[in-house]
Design an enzyme around this catalytic site. Structure first.
Site, PDB file in Angstrom:
ATOM      1  N   LYS A  71      -9.745  -4.734  -7.389  1.00 27.96           N
ATOM      2  CA  LYS A  71     -10.568  -3.656  -7.933  1.00 27.96           C
ATOM      3  C   LYS A  71      -9.741  -2.403  -8.218  1.00 27.96           C
ATOM      4  O   LYS A  71     -10.110  -1.594  -9.064  1.00 27.96           O
ATOM      5  CB  LYS A  71     -11.674  -3.350  -6.914  1.00 27.96           C
ATOM      6  CG  LYS A  71     -12.703  -2.338  -7.334  1.00 27.96           C
ATOM      7  CD  LYS A  71     -13.523  -2.854  -8.494  1.00 27.96           C
ATOM      8  CE  LYS A  71     -14.177  -1.781  -9.327  1.00 27.96           C
ATOM      9  NZ  LYS A  71     -15.082  -0.906  -8.635  1.00 27.96           N
ATOM     10  N   LYS A  91      -2.650 -10.567  -7.895  1.00 31.72           N
ATOM     11  CA  LYS A  91      -3.999 -10.829  -7.393  1.00 31.72           C
ATOM     12  C   LYS A  91      -5.051 -10.003  -8.139  1.00 31.72           C
ATOM     13  O   LYS A  91      -4.796  -8.853  -8.470  1.00 31.72           O
ATOM     14  CB  LYS A  91      -3.990 -10.439  -5.900  1.00 31.72           C
ATOM     15  CG  LYS A  91      -5.166 -10.851  -5.108  1.00 31.72           C
ATOM     16  CD  LYS A  91      -5.025 -10.350  -3.668  1.00 31.72           C
ATOM     17  CE  LYS A  91      -5.238  -8.857  -3.558  1.00 31.72           C
ATOM     18  NZ  LYS A  91      -5.374  -8.354  -2.191  1.00 31.72           N
ATOM     19  N   LYS A  95       0.829  -1.213   0.000  1.00 32.93           N
ATOM     20  CA  LYS A  95       0.000   0.000   0.000  1.00 32.93           C
ATOM     21  C   LYS A  95       0.861   1.260   0.000  1.00 32.93           C
ATOM     22  O   LYS A  95       0.521   2.239  -0.649  1.00 32.93           O
ATOM     23  CB  LYS A  95      -0.926   0.003   1.220  1.00 32.93           C
ATOM     24  CG  LYS A  95      -2.117  -0.915   1.026  1.00 32.93           C
ATOM     25  CD  LYS A  95      -3.028  -0.906   2.213  1.00 32.93           C
ATOM     26  CE  LYS A  95      -4.084  -1.977   2.110  1.00 32.93           C
ATOM     27  NZ  LYS A  95      -4.666  -2.310   3.412  1.00 32.93           N
TER      28      LYS A  95
HETATM   29  P1  TYM Z   1     -11.019  -6.869   1.329  1.00 31.55           P
HETATM   30  O1  TYM Z   1     -12.164  -5.937   1.408  1.00 31.55           O
HETATM   31  O2  TYM Z   1      -9.802  -6.444   0.587  1.00 31.55           O
HETATM   32  O3  TYM Z   1     -11.484  -8.229   0.683  1.00 31.55           O
HETATM   33  C1  TYM Z   1     -12.636  -8.912   1.135  1.00 31.55           C
HETATM   34  C2  TYM Z   1     -12.411 -10.410   1.068  1.00 31.55           C
HETATM   35  O4  TYM Z   1     -12.148 -10.829  -0.280  1.00 31.55           O
HETATM   36  C3  TYM Z   1     -10.969 -11.629  -0.306  1.00 31.55           C
HETATM   37  N1  TYM Z   1     -10.280 -11.388  -1.581  1.00 31.55           N
HETATM   38  C4  TYM Z   1      -9.892 -12.345  -2.439  1.00 31.55           C
HETATM   39  N2  TYM Z   1     -10.013 -13.679  -2.402  1.00 31.55           N
HETATM   40  C5  TYM Z   1      -9.521 -14.385  -3.450  1.00 31.55           C
HETATM   41  N3  TYM Z   1      -8.934 -13.806  -4.531  1.00 31.55           N
HETATM   42  C6  TYM Z   1      -8.789 -12.470  -4.608  1.00 31.55           C
HETATM   43  N4  TYM Z   1      -8.226 -11.924  -5.674  1.00 31.55           N
HETATM   44  C7  TYM Z   1      -9.289 -11.679  -3.541  1.00 31.55           C
HETATM   45  N5  TYM Z   1      -9.327 -10.340  -3.300  1.00 31.55           N
HETATM   46  C8  TYM Z   1      -9.933 -10.180  -2.098  1.00 31.55           C
HETATM   47  C9  TYM Z   1     -10.153 -11.159   0.877  1.00 31.55           C
HETATM   48  O5  TYM Z   1      -9.242 -12.134   1.302  1.00 31.55           O
HETATM   49  C10 TYM Z   1     -11.228 -10.881   1.914  1.00 31.55           C
HETATM   50  O6  TYM Z   1     -11.587 -12.057   2.586  1.00 31.55           O
HETATM   51  N6  TYM Z   1      -8.804  -6.517   5.771  1.00 31.55           N
HETATM   52  C11 TYM Z   1      -9.946  -7.063   5.072  1.00 31.55           C
HETATM   53  C12 TYM Z   1     -11.278  -6.629   5.641  1.00 31.55           C
HETATM   54  C13 TYM Z   1     -11.464  -6.872   7.102  1.00 31.55           C
HETATM   55  C14 TYM Z   1     -11.702  -8.130   7.709  1.00 31.55           C
HETATM   56  C15 TYM Z   1     -11.883  -7.844   9.090  1.00 31.55           C
HETATM   57  C16 TYM Z   1     -11.784  -9.431   7.233  1.00 31.55           C
HETATM   58  C17 TYM Z   1     -11.487  -5.931   8.070  1.00 31.55           C
HETATM   59  N7  TYM Z   1     -11.746  -6.516   9.292  1.00 31.55           N
HETATM   60  C18 TYM Z   1     -12.116  -8.856  10.010  1.00 31.55           C
HETATM   61  C19 TYM Z   1     -12.033 -10.431   8.167  1.00 31.55           C
HETATM   62  C20 TYM Z   1     -12.199 -10.159   9.531  1.00 31.55           C
HETATM   63  C21 TYM Z   1      -9.903  -6.582   3.649  1.00 31.55           C
HETATM   64  O7  TYM Z   1      -9.375  -5.568   3.320  1.00 31.55           O
HETATM   65  O8  TYM Z   1     -10.609  -7.360   2.779  1.00 31.55           O
END
Ligand code: TYM
Length: 330
Positions: A199, A196, A114
């Site tokens: 978005k 990966k 990031k």
């Molecule tokens: P975020 O919003 O980036 O992504 C949400 C979920 O989607 C999964 N993901 C993917 N899985 C497979 N392939 C991909 N290309 C891919 N891109 C995203 C992520 O692994 C995630 O499960 N930090 C977290 C949000 C968060 C969270 C939490 C999650 C905040 N507090 C507590 C679990 C528990 C995040 O930024 O996810």
């Protein structure tokens, strides 16, 4: 008394979910609802680590809530809420910040990524992001956290923080386990299959969103980067593009990789890509219909949000009270 095991997870309201979010996490969220007590949050506080337009953020968080429900999260069964509506998240986050070392946060790979992307806004929130995530999870005495592969390291930090806190103050937090799918845990970019699917990619052909039209989906898969061998077989090293498409196809159809290889034996990549595109479009069609209906029923979404915040708050306050008593704030 809580008899079912508890699940917590969240997604950031950064826009429309991608196929990666859906296959890596959302599908498990939906599937686990019967067996577990599930709590799903729109983690709007996390999205403040980048700059947002207030009006847009307001809309995106409501849209994400509608996407959760359109994908199959049932608000009658699971708690669905906005993270910012339950102030215990920010409160516990501060306490945990004071129990987390700079060193352990410096090692997170996502922070490094990031920082290289947002050079003009390297704020402290980006650095302490995993601490807020730990607070999210630990507040609910969570057993399992369904996420994609990229969240593994954050979950490790949450477990470390919980373990250390318990060591100092007695058993305050349950130590959570990650729940990562066997297929689909890491969906890759359609344009660069070694990175990966995300978005935030500048090239919109690199990702599929939940709301892409069938034509767009077919076109994006048609343009997906592959290789020149013209054989559909799984080989992450030599054929990352085709392997990624095979994982996507396996994940949406439930077929295994060997069946897929046989299905496309002697056929070209054109046929294979069209089949993947159609299967994905078919999976997303009912979600899109439901999403459009939900976005036209804003009062209903507001009601869900309000009820979810009340239910989540009740559980979160219990843990926060326990923490405050242990550390001398109550
Ligand atoms: P975020 O919003 O980036 O992504 C949400 C979920 O989607 C999964 N993901 C993917 N899985 C497979 N392939 C991909 N290309 C891919 N891109 C995203 C992520 O692994 C995630 O499960 N930090 C977290 C949000 C968060 C969270 C939490 C999650 C905040 N507090 C507590 C679990 C528990 C995040 O930024 O996810």
């Amino acid at each position: 008394m809580q008899d079912k095991k508890r699940i917590f997870s969240g997604m950031q309201p950064t826009g429309v979910l991608t196929l990666g979010n859906y296959l890596g996490a959302m599908r498990n969220w939906v599937a686990l609802q019967d067996e577990y007590e599930c709590i799903y949050s729109v983690v709007d506080l996390h999205s403040l680590t980048v700059r947002n337009e207030a009006k847009e953020l307001r809309e995106r968080r409501l849209s994400l809530l509608a996407q959760y429900i359109a994908c199959g999260i049932n608000p009658e069964k699971s708690i669905v809420f906005m993270q910012s509506h339950v102030s215990a998240h920010a409160e516990l986050s501060w306490v945990l910040n004071c129990n987390t070392y700079m060193g352990e946060l410096s090692r997170q790979t996502q922070f490094k990524e990031k920082v290289s992307k947002h050079k003009d806004n390297i704020n402290a929130g980006l650095f302490t992001y995993p601490v807020l995530m730990a607070a999210d999870i630990l507040l609910y005495q969570t057993d399992l956290v369904p996420v994609g592969d990229d969240q593994k390291q954050h979950l490790e930090i949450a477990r470390d923080i919980a373990g250390r806190f318990n060591g100092l103050y007695g058993n305050v937090f349950k130590i959570p386990e990650p729940y990562i799918p066997k297929v689909g845990a890491r969906i890759m970019s359609l344009q660069d299959p070694t990175s990966k699917m995300s978005k935030s990619d500048e090239n919109s052909n690199a990702y599929i969103t939940l709301l892409d039209s069938p034509e767009t989906i077919l076109r994006k898969f048609k343009r997906a980067v592959t290789d020149s061998e013209a054989v559909v077989r799984y080989d992450l090293e030599e054929k990352p593009g085709i392997s990624n498409l095979m994982s996507i196809y396996a994940s949406v159809t439930g077929k295994n990789l060997d069946d897929i290889r046989q299905e496309f034996e002697g056929k070209g990549y054109g046929d294979f890509k069209a089949a993947v595109g159609e299967a994905v479009a078919e999976t997303l069609r009912p979600i899109q219909e439901s999403y459009n209906e939900l976005m036209a029923a804003r009062d209903y979404l507001q009601d869900i949000m309000k009820k979810g915040a009340e239910d989540a708050n009740r559980i979160a306050r219990r843990t926060l009270g326990k923490v405050y008593r242990k550390i001398g704030l109550q």
